[in-house]
Design a protein around this motif. Sequence first.
Motif, mmCIF file in Angstrom:
data_model
loop_
_atom_site.group_PDB
_atom_site.id
_atom_site.type_symbol
_atom_site.label_atom_id
_atom_site.label_comp_id
_atom_site.label_asym_id
_atom_site.label_seq_id
_atom_site.Cartn_x
_atom_site.Cartn_y
_atom_site.Cartn_z
ATOM 1 N N LEU A 126 0.815 -1.212 0.000
ATOM 2 C CA LEU A 126 0.000 0.000 0.000
ATOM 3 C C LEU A 126 0.851 1.266 0.000
ATOM 4 C CD1 LEU A 126 -2.888 1.060 0.074
ATOM 5 C CD2 LEU A 126 -2.778 0.988 2.573
ATOM 6 N N GLU A 127 1.930 1.273 0.747
ATOM 7 C CA GLU A 127 2.760 2.471 0.835
ATOM 8 C C GLU A 127 3.428 2.782 -0.504
ATOM 9 O OE1 GLU A 127 5.267 1.794 4.208
ATOM 10 O OE2 GLU A 127 3.530 1.394 5.475
ATOM 11 N N ARG A 128 3.777 1.749 -1.257
ATOM 12 C CA ARG A 128 4.349 1.966 -2.586
ATOM 13 C C ARG A 128 3.298 2.553 -3.526
ATOM 14 N NH1 ARG A 128 7.040 -2.750 -6.448
ATOM 15 N NH2 ARG A 128 7.874 -1.351 -8.067
ATOM 16 N N GLN A 129 2.070 2.077 -3.411
ATOM 17 C CA GLN A 129 0.984 2.615 -4.230
ATOM 18 C C GLN A 129 0.723 4.085 -3.906
ATOM 19 O OE1 GLN A 129 -2.587 0.072 -4.640
ATOM 20 N NE2 GLN A 129 -1.411 -1.534 -3.598
ATOM 21 N N ALA A 141 0.895 7.171 -6.550
ATOM 22 C CA ALA A 141 -0.251 8.054 -6.774
ATOM 23 C C ALA A 141 0.111 9.509 -6.490
ATOM 24 C CB ALA A 141 -1.418 7.621 -5.895
ATOM 25 N N ALA A 142 0.790 9.751 -5.372
ATOM 26 C CA ALA A 142 1.154 11.122 -5.012
ATOM 27 C C ALA A 142 2.121 11.710 -6.031
ATOM 28 C CB ALA A 142 1.775 11.147 -3.620
ATOM 29 N N GLY A 143 3.124 10.939 -6.417
ATOM 30 C CA GLY A 143 4.093 11.427 -7.397
ATOM 31 C C GLY A 143 3.454 11.711 -8.740
ATOM 32 N N SER A 144 2.549 10.837 -9.171
ATOM 33 C CA SER A 144 1.876 11.022 -10.459
ATOM 34 C C SER A 144 1.014 12.280 -10.455
ATOM 35 C CB SER A 144 1.011 9.798 -10.776
ATOM 36 O OG SER A 144 1.803 8.634 -10.881
ATOM 37 N N LEU A 145 0.323 12.526 -9.345
ATOM 38 C CA LEU A 145 -0.531 13.711 -9.259
ATOM 39 C C LEU A 145 0.296 14.997 -9.245
ATOM 40 C CD1 LEU A 145 -3.214 12.462 -6.708
ATOM 41 C CD2 LEU A 145 -3.548 12.934 -9.145
ATOM 42 N N VAL A 146 1.455 14.956 -8.592
ATOM 43 C CA VAL A 146 2.329 16.133 -8.589
ATOM 44 C C VAL A 146 2.830 16.427 -10.002
ATOM 45 C CG1 VAL A 146 4.565 17.022 -7.835
ATOM 46 C CG2 VAL A 146 3.037 15.937 -6.185
ATOM 47 N N VAL A 147 3.286 15.379 -10.707
ATOM 48 C CA VAL A 147 3.758 15.560 -12.086
ATOM 49 C C VAL A 147 2.627 16.072 -12.969
ATOM 50 C CG1 VAL A 147 4.589 14.344 -14.137
ATOM 51 C CG2 VAL A 147 5.579 13.844 -11.901
ATOM 52 N N ALA A 164 -0.652 20.112 -7.428
ATOM 53 C CA ALA A 164 0.626 19.732 -6.821
ATOM 54 C C ALA A 164 0.743 20.307 -5.414
ATOM 55 C CB ALA A 164 1.783 20.222 -7.691
ATOM 56 N N ALA A 165 0.277 21.556 -5.250
ATOM 57 C CA ALA A 165 0.322 22.177 -3.925
ATOM 58 C C ALA A 165 -0.578 21.440 -2.943
ATOM 59 C CB ALA A 165 -0.099 23.638 -4.025
ATOM 60 N N ALA A 166 -1.736 20.998 -3.427
ATOM 61 C CA ALA A 166 -2.666 20.272 -2.562
ATOM 62 C C ALA A 166 -2.069 18.940 -2.110
ATOM 63 C CB ALA A 166 -3.983 20.036 -3.293
ATOM 64 N N ILE A 167 -1.395 18.256 -3.031
ATOM 65 C CA ILE A 167 -0.766 16.985 -2.676
ATOM 66 C C ILE A 167 0.338 17.213 -1.650
ATOM 67 C CG2 ILE A 167 0.608 15.063 -3.537
ATOM 68 C CD1 ILE A 167 -2.327 14.944 -4.281
ATOM 69 N N GLY A 168 1.136 18.258 -1.860
ATOM 70 C CA GLY A 168 2.193 18.575 -0.905
ATOM 71 C C GLY A 168 1.639 18.886 0.471
ATOM 72 N N THR A 169 0.548 19.644 0.502
ATOM 73 C CA THR A 169 -0.101 19.967 1.779
ATOM 74 C C THR A 169 -0.632 18.706 2.449
ATOM 75 O OG1 THR A 169 -0.749 22.145 0.946
ATOM 76 C CG2 THR A 169 -1.939 21.302 2.866
ATOM 77 N N GLY A 170 -1.223 17.831 1.638
ATOM 78 C CA GLY A 170 -1.759 16.589 2.181
ATOM 79 C C GLY A 170 -0.677 15.699 2.766
ATOM 80 N N LEU A 171 0.466 15.617 2.082
ATOM 81 C CA LEU A 171 1.570 14.800 2.581
ATOM 82 C C LEU A 171 2.146 15.380 3.873
ATOM 83 C CD1 LEU A 171 3.409 13.957 -0.768
ATOM 84 C CD2 LEU A 171 1.991 12.430 0.618
ATOM 85 N N THR A 172 2.207 16.706 3.940
ATOM 86 C CA THR A 172 2.692 17.355 5.156
ATOM 87 C C THR A 172 1.762 17.069 6.329
ATOM 88 O OG1 THR A 172 3.700 19.137 3.864
ATOM 89 C CG2 THR A 172 3.331 19.552 6.208
ATOM 90 N N THR A 232 0.320 14.259 11.374
ATOM 91 C CA THR A 232 -0.704 13.555 12.151
ATOM 92 C C THR A 232 -0.514 12.047 12.169
ATOM 93 O OG1 THR A 232 -2.159 13.417 10.206
ATOM 94 C CG2 THR A 232 -2.393 15.353 11.639
ATOM 95 N N ASN A 233 0.495 11.566 11.420
ATOM 96 C CA ASN A 233 0.758 10.128 11.318
ATOM 97 C C ASN A 233 -0.468 9.375 10.808
ATOM 98 O OD1 ASN A 233 2.469 7.913 11.469
ATOM 99 N ND2 ASN A 233 1.804 7.365 13.534
ATOM 100 N N THR A 234 -1.153 9.983 9.842
ATOM 101 C CA THR A 234 -2.296 9.353 9.189
ATOM 102 C C THR A 234 -2.087 9.440 7.684
ATOM 103 O OG1 THR A 234 -3.544 11.435 9.144
ATOM 104 C CG2 THR A 234 -3.859 9.994 11.059
ATOM 105 N N CYS A 235 -2.936 8.760 6.926
ATOM 106 C CA CYS A 235 -2.794 8.822 5.473
ATOM 107 C C CYS A 235 -4.151 8.598 4.821
ATOM 108 C CB CYS A 235 -1.793 7.785 4.977
ATOM 109 S SG CYS A 235 -1.454 7.926 3.195
ATOM 110 N N ALA A 236 -4.823 9.700 4.486
ATOM 111 C CA ALA A 236 -6.135 9.610 3.853
ATOM 112 C C ALA A 236 -6.029 8.964 2.474
ATOM 113 C CB ALA A 236 -6.754 11.003 3.736
ATOM 114 N N MET A 237 -4.952 9.274 1.749
ATOM 115 C CA MET A 237 -4.773 8.679 0.425
ATOM 116 C C MET A 237 -4.607 7.169 0.535
ATOM 117 S SD MET A 237 -1.926 9.509 -2.546
ATOM 118 C CE MET A 237 -2.502 11.195 -2.763
ATOM 119 N N GLY A 238 -3.856 6.742 1.541
ATOM 120 C CA GLY A 238 -3.669 5.311 1.744
ATOM 121 C C GLY A 238 -4.977 4.610 2.052
#
Length: 207
Positions: A121-124, A128-134, A151-159, A164-170
């Motif tokens: 899952l973490e690789r996926q 996904a995050a890298g593809s959306l940024v590109v 790209a800014a939204a993805i960066g904010t989401g990753l931050t 919070t040690n959570t992952c909505a995308m995951g």
Amino acid sequence: MTSPSKATAVTALAPGTLQSWFKEHQDLVVIDVRSAAEFESMHIRGSYNVPLPLLSEHTDELAARLGSRVVLVCQSGARAEQARQRLGGAGIGTAYVLTGGVPGFAAAGGDVVRGKNRWDLERQVRLAAGSLVVLGLAGGKFVSPKIRMLAAAIGTGLTFSAATNTCAMGQAISAMPWNKAAKEPTRESAILQFPVGPAAEAEAKAS
């Protein structure tokens, strides 16, 4: 060797120590909090699969069934740490998180069961995050500057995810069809597989 009853502040467990515990402690419980599909791909022999969302939904019920020697595992340790914190809030202060996750245990020579090869899952999530940024950067250059906001939204989401040690995308990706196993764990098949622990027995006697 570290004893859970004497050093509850230490929560990381080395793969070599876990291998020793399998041989030395019959009360050892290893819980794999990854998805059922990841568990099918490769898991530690003798471990139980209780995916993090299921554990989060039934934390108190699971905690009542656990003893004093619990090890939580996932792919890297992030989800296992979330599970440890949840169980800690339910009174399990002696849970450990396996350093390096299941891959680290396998690399150290631990006994694992291998099945169908899948992307974890973490690789996926990284893909996904890298593809959306590109996509956001390319779209911002060739289509409209506003698309760069993706790209800014993805960066904010990753931050936020790191903070919070959570992952909505995951969580979203884990619900995709290709991440589903033939038999998904349920409360009955995952939580109730554990025998009733001392806490639940004491509560039953008191009532």
